[in-house]
Design an enzyme around this catalytic site. Structure first.
Site, PDB file in Angstrom:
ATOM      1  N   GLU A   1       0.850  -1.300  -0.076  1.00  0.00           N
ATOM      2  CA  GLU A   1      -0.128  -0.174  -0.007  1.00  0.00           C
ATOM      3  C   GLU A   1       0.915   1.094  -0.072  1.00  0.00           C
ATOM      4  O   GLU A   1       0.173   2.457   0.475  1.00  0.00           O
ATOM      5  CB  GLU A   1      -0.917  -0.099   1.172  1.00  0.00           C
ATOM      6  CG  GLU A   1      -1.999  -0.886   1.247  1.00  0.00           C
ATOM      7  CD  GLU A   1      -3.190  -0.540   2.065  1.00  0.00           C
ATOM      8  OE1 GLU A   1      -4.230  -0.379   1.448  1.00  0.00           O
ATOM      9  OE2 GLU A   1      -2.948  -0.644   3.122  1.00  0.00           O
TER      10      GLU A   1
ATOM     11  N   HIS B   1      -0.960   6.036   7.484  1.00  0.00           N
ATOM     12  CA  HIS B   1      -2.302   5.154   7.211  1.00  0.00           C
ATOM     13  C   HIS B   1      -2.644   4.184   8.454  1.00  0.00           C
ATOM     14  O   HIS B   1      -1.421   3.389   8.649  1.00  0.00           O
ATOM     15  CB  HIS B   1      -2.000   4.457   5.769  1.00  0.00           C
ATOM     16  CG  HIS B   1      -3.047   3.137   5.653  1.00  0.00           C
ATOM     17  ND1 HIS B   1      -4.426   3.600   5.590  1.00  0.00           N
ATOM     18  CD2 HIS B   1      -2.740   2.074   5.470  1.00  0.00           C
ATOM     19  CE1 HIS B   1      -5.200   2.547   5.217  1.00  0.00           C
ATOM     20  NE2 HIS B   1      -4.241   1.398   5.237  1.00  0.00           N
TER      21      HIS B   1
ATOM     22  N   HIS C   1     -11.826  -0.258   5.766  1.00  0.00           N
ATOM     23  CA  HIS C   1     -10.419  -0.387   5.727  1.00  0.00           C
ATOM     24  C   HIS C   1      -9.496   0.451   6.845  1.00  0.00           C
ATOM     25  O   HIS C   1      -8.956  -0.164   7.645  1.00  0.00           O
ATOM     26  CB  HIS C   1      -9.876   0.324   4.282  1.00  0.00           C
ATOM     27  CG  HIS C   1      -8.306   0.020   4.163  1.00  0.00           C
ATOM     28  ND1 HIS C   1      -7.998   0.030   2.891  1.00  0.00           N
ATOM     29  CD2 HIS C   1      -7.251  -0.090   4.911  1.00  0.00           C
ATOM     30  CE1 HIS C   1      -6.615  -0.148   2.763  1.00  0.00           C
ATOM     31  NE2 HIS C   1      -6.223  -0.201   4.159  1.00  0.00           N
TER      32      HIS C   1
ATOM     33  N   HIS D   1      -5.557   1.379  10.525  1.00  0.00           N
ATOM     34  CA  HIS D   1      -6.827   0.493  10.471  1.00  0.00           C
ATOM     35  C   HIS D   1      -7.376   0.718  11.946  1.00  0.00           C
ATOM     36  O   HIS D   1      -8.022  -0.148  12.479  1.00  0.00           O
ATOM     37  CB  HIS D   1      -6.392  -0.965  10.408  1.00  0.00           C
ATOM     38  CG  HIS D   1      -5.665  -1.189   8.998  1.00  0.00           C
ATOM     39  ND1 HIS D   1      -5.039  -2.353   8.670  1.00  0.00           N
ATOM     40  CD2 HIS D   1      -5.432  -0.363   7.688  1.00  0.00           C
ATOM     41  CE1 HIS D   1      -4.383  -2.252   7.456  1.00  0.00           C
ATOM     42  NE2 HIS D   1      -4.926  -1.032   7.101  1.00  0.00           N
TER      43      HIS D   1
HETATM   44 ZN   LIG Z   1      -4.475  -0.627   4.954  1.00  0.00          ZN
END
Ligand SMILES: [Zn+2]
Length: 286
Positions: free
Chosen positions: A85, A104, A188, A106
């Protein structure tokens, strides 16, 4: 904000990046998944992030990989495996020239908002940077029938689509800074950005905390604890309050970051060999 990223030389910046990995893990923003990157301080066409490692165990410069902003390819073709990613990061650096850090996550505090379809709004003064509305990116609209629908932003195409949600609909193809600082990602997690590592970590941390506070308030409001009290809508920050709090947030993020550094330095799990080599100087953010 007290961004010193552009003027910082590479070694102390890499040391701070390693420590930021540990901070995000310590506060449940990342576990085995999730990641943070920085733009190279002297070459804006390159960004740097950990290779295929859990953030808690990133510990030295050789754990990090440099990538081209242009296409997410490694600068060193023989570099080891990286995060699939990384295109989240590369496409944000491409679209917003003033962005120097991307995170990023979760976050399990944030995910329920997308599942429930409830807007994430600033509930208290540490989350003014959320503004009046946090956009949601839905990758499913981009899938072809034969695609593996795993929600991963693992191409430049997906990354560019996510990056576009940080801009207003009328924004140019590239600009210095985004209109939105946080974007939710359906099924996500979320992504946030900053002009420095400190900015981005602050925003990731308080996106997560604000989600917890807001969920608690909503549950309390619907509980029987308030029986006999006139119910009203959730008392969230107004547009003007959010704007004012954002200014305050940006002036004070470095103080919180210093505290978070000391927290992870006290935990034996987290090893930062670069900080050990450079001593106190590497963690001096002044
Ligand atoms: Zn992710």
């Amino acid at each position: 904000m007290t961004s010193n990223h552009p003027a910082t030389s590479l070694p102390p910046l890499l040391s701070t990046l390693i420590t930021a990995n540990h901070i995000l893990h310590h506060h449940n923003l990342v576990d085995g998944y999730g990641h943070i990157s920085i733009r190279h301080p002297s070459n804006p066409a390159i960004y740097i992030m950990a290779g295929y490692l859990a953030p808690a165990v990133v510990s030295c410069a050789s754990d990090l990989i440099e990538y081209h902003v242009s296409d997410g390819s490694p600068v060193d073709p023989s570099a080891g495996k990286g995060y699939s990613e990384r295109f989240i990061h590369g496409e944000l650096y491409k679209r917003f020239t003033g962005i120097n850090c991307v995170i990023h996550s979760h976050s399990e505090a944030v995910l329920p908002f997308m599942i429930a379809g409830v807007p994430l709004r600033p509930a208290f003064h540490m989350a003014g940077f959320l503004g009046t509305a946090v956009p949601t990116f839905d990758i499913t609209a981009l899938y072809k029938p034969t695609d593996q629908k795993d929600m991963l932003v693992n191409t430049t195409h997906f990354g560019a689509a996510l990056a576009s949600h940080f801009a207003s609909p009328t924004a140019p193809a590239t600009s210095a800074l985004p209109d939105n600082l946080v974007v939710l990602m359906r099924h996500h997690g979320f992504t946030t950005v900053g002009e420095s590592i400190q900015d981005a970590v602050f925003r990731a941390m308080y996106t997560h905390i604000n989600a917890t506070v807001l969920t608690t308030a909503a549950n309390l409001k619907s509980s029987s604890l308030g029986d006999g009290v006139e119910r009203k809508e959730l008392d969230l920050l107004t547009k003007e309050e959010a704007a004012g709090c954002r200014v305050m947030n940006e002036k004070t993020a470095d103080k919180a970051f210093r505290g978070w550094i000391e927290e992870v330095r006290a935990v034996p799990l987290y090893i930062n060999e670069m900080a050990r080599e450079e001593g106190e100087r590497s963690l001096n953010l002044d």
